[in-house]
Design an enzyme around this catalytic site. Structure first.
Site, PDB file in Angstrom:
ATOM      1  N   GLY A  40       5.290   9.239  -4.511  1.00 25.91           N
ATOM      2  CA  GLY A  40       4.552  10.343  -3.916  1.00 25.91           C
ATOM      3  C   GLY A  40       4.614  11.597  -4.782  1.00 25.91           C
ATOM      4  CB  ILE A  56      13.643   4.832   4.002  1.00 27.58           C
ATOM      5  CG1 ILE A  56      13.198   3.864   2.900  1.00 27.58           C
ATOM      6  CG2 ILE A  56      12.525   5.809   4.362  1.00 27.58           C
ATOM      7  CD1 ILE A  56      12.066   2.941   3.320  1.00 27.58           C
ATOM      8  CB  ALA A  76       8.746   5.055   2.981  1.00 27.64           C
ATOM      9  CE1 TYR A 142       3.972  -4.151  -0.204  1.00 25.26           C
ATOM     10  CE2 TYR A 142       2.113  -5.626   0.166  1.00 25.26           C
ATOM     11  CZ  TYR A 142       2.721  -4.402   0.345  1.00 25.26           C
ATOM     12  OH  TYR A 142       2.092  -3.424   1.078  1.00 25.26           O
ATOM     13  CE  LYS A 146       4.508  -3.191   4.366  1.00 24.28           C
ATOM     14  NZ  LYS A 146       5.041  -1.833   4.653  1.00 24.28           N
ATOM     15  CB  VAL A 186      -9.423  -2.937  -8.068  1.00 28.44           C
ATOM     16  CG1 VAL A 186      -9.940  -2.850  -6.635  1.00 28.44           C
ATOM     17  CG2 VAL A 186     -10.564  -3.264  -9.023  1.00 28.44           C
ATOM     18  CB  ILE A 187     -11.321   1.681  -6.022  1.00 28.55           C
ATOM     19  CG1 ILE A 187     -12.120   0.549  -5.364  1.00 28.55           C
ATOM     20  CG2 ILE A 187     -12.134   2.973  -6.019  1.00 28.55           C
ATOM     21  CD1 ILE A 187     -12.538   0.816  -3.933  1.00 28.55           C
ATOM     22  CB  ILE A 202     -13.934  -7.894 -13.938  1.00 29.61           C
ATOM     23  CG1 ILE A 202     -14.665  -6.626 -13.464  1.00 29.61           C
ATOM     24  CG2 ILE A 202     -13.973  -8.966 -12.857  1.00 29.61           C
ATOM     25  CD1 ILE A 202     -16.132  -6.847 -13.152  1.00 29.61           C
TER      26      ILE A 202
END
Length: 301
Positions: A40, A56, A76, A142, A146, A186-187, A202
Site C-alpha cells: 500500500g 496483521i 490485507a 494463494y 484464501k 493485466v490492465i 499477451i
C-alpha cells in the site's frame, strides 16, 4: 440496515482499500486503516482517514487497535496468485495466520461485523458460470490460503464470535491499480506499457477470458454488505460477463505482441451474480468498455 460509526480496513492503503476509504468517508463514517505499507501507499489515502501503520501478523497490536471498532473490512493479504508458488511461507503467514489474528481481534473486541476479501481463484478451471456453492478447484497456494481464510470466517460466524460475510472478487480494475512488478494485474500492466510506448504482451493466444469488475462497483458491493443484516454468506463480486484478453488489449492499443502462455492460470473466469443481486440488491454499473475509456482519459493515454 445496520448503523455503524467506526469502520476499520486492513490493507486500506492498497488499491481496493483506498477506494473503499473514499466511499465510506463520503458516507460520513469514521474510517481507520491498518497497513504495513509493503504494497500500500499512504499517499492513496484521504486525509480524513485515521492511519495506523502495522502488520496483521502482530496479534497483540491488532487486539489493541480494534477497540471500539464497529466493523472491519479485511483486505490485507498476499494478493497475487501467480507468485504464490514461490512465496508459500509469505502466503500462508499473511492469508492464514494474519486472517486468524484479525478474527481473534474482532472476537475479543466484540466487533459487530467483518467483511472478508475472498478470491475467484477458488474456482480455478471450472467450466461455465461460477456459483458460490460450487466445489473449488484450488491450483495454487494463494487460492488455497484464501479459501482457508473463508472457512475460518464462516466458522467464527457459526460460533457467533463475529458476524462475517465473504466477497469473492473477480478481476478488479480501476484507478490506482498496480501497474509494475509481480503483483501487477493485466490492465495495469497494459496501461503502463501504453504509457511507455511499449507493446502489450499477451501470454498464449489471448483467447482466455476474464470477468472484469470495476473497483467502484466492488466498493458499492462491500458497502451494501457491511450495512446489511445478512451474515454467514459468500457473494461473487463480478460483472457477470467475461471478455478475452485480445478484446481487452484492443480497447487500449494496437501495439501487441504474443508470447508463450503462463502456467497455473485459469482459462476462463465468469461470475454468477444472481445471489448478490437478490440478497444485497447490487448490480455492476460500469462495463469494461466504459471502464477502460475512463482509465485512458484519467492517465491521458
Amino acid at each position: 440496515m445496520k448503523k455503524y460509526k467506526k469502520i476499520l480496513i486492513t490493507g486500506g492503503a492498497g488499491f481496493i482499500g483506498s477506494h473503499m476509504c473514499e466511499y465510506l468517508i463520503k458516507k460520513k463514517f469514521k474510517v481507520y486503516v491498518i497497513d504495513n505499507l509493503v504494497f500500500g501507499d499512504r499517499k492513496n489515502l484521504n486525509k480524513k482517514v485515521y492511519f495506523i501503520k502495522g502488520d496483521i501478523l502482530n496479534q497483540k497490536f491488532l487486539i489493541q487497535k480494534f477497540k471500539n471498532i464497529d466493523a472491519v473490512i479485511h483486505l490485507a493479504a498476499m494478493s497475487r496468485s501467480g507468485p504464490s508458488d514461490k512465496a508459500i511461507d509469505l502466503c500462508i503467514n499473511q492469508n492464514v495466520i494474519g486472517t486468524k489474528n484479525v478474527l481473534e481481534a474482532c472476537r475479543i473486541n466484540k466487533v459487530k461485523k467483518l467483511i472478508y476479501a475472498g478470491s475467484a481463484t477458488f474456482y480455478g478451471n471450472l467450466k461455465g458460470k461460477f456459483r458460490e456453492d460450487s466445489f473449488g478447484d484450488l491450483f495454487n497456494p494463494y487460492a488455497l490460503t484464501k479459501h482457508i481464510g473463508e472457512k475460518m470466517c464462516l466458522f467464527y460466524n457459526k460460533k457467533k464470535y463475529v458476524s462475517c460475510n465473504i466477497m469473492r472478487y473477480f478481476n478488479v480494475y480501476g484507478k490506482l491499480q498496480p501497474s509494475k512488478g509481480i503483483y501487477a494485474l493485466v490492465i495495469g500492466i497494459f496501461l503502463n506499457n501504453k504509457k511507455n510506448n511499449k507493446p502489450l504482451t499477451i501470454y498464449g493466444d489471448g483467447k482466455q477470458k476474464r470477468d472484469f469488475i470495476h473497483v467502484n462497483d466492488v466498493v458499492r458491493a462491500n458497502y451494501k454488505c457491511i450495512i446489511s443484516n445478512i451474515n454467514g454468506e459468500i457473494f461473487n463480486v463480478g460483472y457477470g460477463k467475461n471478455y478475452s484478453i485480445n478484446y481487452l488489449s484492443s480497447l487500449i492499443s494496437n501495439n501487441i505482441r504474443y508470447t508463450k502462455k503462463r502456467k497455473g492460470e485459469a482459462r476462463e473466469t465468469l461470475a454468477d451474480i444472481k445471489k448478490i443481486k437478490e440478497k444485497l440488491s447490487w448490480k455492476p454499473n460500469i462495463d469494461i468498455k466504459n471502464g477502460i475509456k475512463d482509465l485512458l482519459n484519467y492517465y491521458n493515454l
